[in-house]
Design a protein around this motif. Sequence first.
Motif, PDB file in Angstrom:
ATOM      1  N   LYS A 117       0.782  -1.246  -0.067  1.00  0.00           N
ATOM      2  CA  LYS A 117      -0.125   0.094  -0.092  1.00  0.00           C
ATOM      3  C   LYS A 117       0.979   1.205  -0.005  1.00  0.00           C
ATOM      4  CE  LYS A 117      -0.568   0.268   5.137  1.00  0.00           C
ATOM      5  NZ  LYS A 117      -1.650   0.309   6.351  1.00  0.00           N
ATOM      6  N   ALA A 118       2.201   1.034   0.250  1.00  0.00           N
ATOM      7  CA  ALA A 118       3.036   2.317   0.248  1.00  0.00           C
ATOM      8  C   ALA A 118       3.191   2.812  -1.235  1.00  0.00           C
ATOM      9  CB  ALA A 118       4.250   1.883   0.812  1.00  0.00           C
ATOM     10  N   ASP A 119       2.412   3.982  -1.587  1.00  0.00           N
ATOM     11  CA  ASP A 119       2.280   4.288  -2.942  1.00  0.00           C
ATOM     12  C   ASP A 119       2.363   6.006  -2.856  1.00  0.00           C
ATOM     13  OD1 ASP A 119       1.927   5.211  -5.641  1.00  0.00           O
ATOM     14  OD2 ASP A 119       0.088   4.239  -5.745  1.00  0.00           O
ATOM     15  N   PRO A 120       3.741   6.674  -3.179  1.00  0.00           N
ATOM     16  CA  PRO A 120       3.518   8.198  -2.887  1.00  0.00           C
ATOM     17  C   PRO A 120       2.460   8.861  -3.933  1.00  0.00           C
ATOM     18  CG  PRO A 120       5.457   7.467  -4.092  1.00  0.00           C
ATOM     19  CD  PRO A 120       4.852   6.034  -3.668  1.00  0.00           C
ATOM     20  N   ALA A 121       2.091   8.211  -4.960  1.00  0.00           N
ATOM     21  CA  ALA A 121       1.147   9.046  -5.804  1.00  0.00           C
ATOM     22  C   ALA A 121      -0.241   8.476  -5.344  1.00  0.00           C
ATOM     23  CB  ALA A 121       1.343   8.450  -7.231  1.00  0.00           C
ATOM     24  N   ALA A 122      -0.489   7.954  -4.270  1.00  0.00           N
ATOM     25  CA  ALA A 122      -2.156   7.597  -4.047  1.00  0.00           C
ATOM     26  C   ALA A 122      -2.411   8.945  -2.958  1.00  0.00           C
ATOM     27  CB  ALA A 122      -1.936   6.266  -3.094  1.00  0.00           C
ATOM     28  N   ALA A 123      -3.619   9.113  -2.819  1.00  0.00           N
ATOM     29  CA  ALA A 123      -4.171   9.910  -1.944  1.00  0.00           C
ATOM     30  C   ALA A 123      -3.945   9.673  -0.313  1.00  0.00           C
ATOM     31  CB  ALA A 123      -5.646   9.976  -1.864  1.00  0.00           C
ATOM     32  N   PRO A 124      -3.417  10.472   0.242  1.00  0.00           N
ATOM     33  CA  PRO A 124      -2.815  10.436   1.919  1.00  0.00           C
ATOM     34  C   PRO A 124      -3.927   9.475   2.589  1.00  0.00           C
ATOM     35  CG  PRO A 124      -2.590  12.682   1.351  1.00  0.00           C
ATOM     36  CD  PRO A 124      -3.389  12.068   0.091  1.00  0.00           C
ATOM     37  N   ASP A 125      -3.563   8.613   3.331  1.00  0.00           N
ATOM     38  CA  ASP A 125      -4.313   7.867   4.164  1.00  0.00           C
ATOM     39  C   ASP A 125      -3.787   7.879   5.827  1.00  0.00           C
ATOM     40  OD1 ASP A 125      -5.969   6.193   5.694  1.00  0.00           O
ATOM     41  OD2 ASP A 125      -4.894   4.172   5.230  1.00  0.00           O
ATOM     42  N   TRP A 126      -4.282   9.181   6.405  1.00  0.00           N
ATOM     43  CA  TRP A 126      -3.955   9.602   7.776  1.00  0.00           C
ATOM     44  C   TRP A 126      -4.186   8.805   8.930  1.00  0.00           C
ATOM     45  CZ3 TRP A 126      -0.254  12.798   7.018  1.00  0.00           C
ATOM     46  CH2 TRP A 126      -0.166  13.886   5.944  1.00  0.00           C
TER      47      TRP A 126
END
Length: 371
Positions: A117-126
């Motif tokens: 799930k580590a994807d810098p282009a994905a929307a943040p999941d805080w």
Amino acid sequence: MTPVPPRRFGLVVAAALVAVLGTATPAAAHGGEAPDGTDYRAGVTGVTPARPGLTVRVVDAGARLELVNRTGRPVEVVGYSGEPYLRVGPDGVFENTRSPATYLNRTLSGDATLPAKADPAAAPDWRRIDDGTAARWHDRRIRWQEPDPPAQVRAAPAREQRVLDWAVPLRDGTEPVEIRGTLDWVPPPDPYPWWVAATLGFLALGAAGLLAAGTAAGVRALAGVGAALAVGGVAAIGLTVGRELDAGASGVGAVLAGLLTGQVWALLTGLGALAAGGYALARRPAADFALALAGACLALFVGVTNLGVLDRSVPPAPWSGGLARLLVTLVLAAGAGATAAGVLRLRAAATRPTPTTSDVDHGVALGNKPS
């Protein structure tokens, strides 16, 4: 002095082994967060543009950055690929579970395996990780990551010099901000004089155990070793508190909380050395045993675990490297010396012949009172 059974030697060894096993995990856990010393000095030069209420500093001997946000609005720390990594604001500290930096920064080495799930282009999941307004994290942008020094340092290792000027990007709303700082090479010290001092202290204190316990000289020797062990205990407590201060703890409450969680075993070792030193000064019956056990714990659990301070220029403490090396030297000399003195006195007591009934009767016949 009451004769001490030889099995007391086994108790010393067994107790030391139990203490080693009991302290191994906490020591390793703390060691994974901060180095025992380094030859690179990191420092923050400022936040650009300036943000009143936003403060940043380097902690853990350069291993981590600390950001405190009292601006009243959230500020984001940007990850290695330009993605949101941390968010620090009035509602707490959050980490983005999609950011690779979230996983890479959990250890000093940064060798974590990234989840899918580590994807810098994905929307943040805080995800909230703290309720306060301060965050501390490892950041490879402020450190020299290679095992060998840079070329300019290898060419002149005895000269203090700049290694790099670094920057860590932030976002205040939509406005970009930068933490700026420097990383300098500081030549390591020569550990030889400190080892000589520790060895001489060990020999001097250990030799005190050769003096007969029942003599005036033996009594003074016991008091001297006890006093030296107490000084070693104070030095150990100083090192332990220094580590907490360097890790970012501020205020008495924060320091005590850190000591009772991450540093409790080192703290107890220092306090135990103080108590054993007082025990010896009071000439209690089991003082020799207390010296041997407390001295061994002090040398192993505080002295050996801080050996890196002796040959590193930047210690994990908020004071000079010279003072940190002096404290480690005192711990090593007092701990090892008290152990040697206590064991020698225990051995002498164990091998001393016990007076027989005929010896006592003979002494009474000569006009001597039995002791």
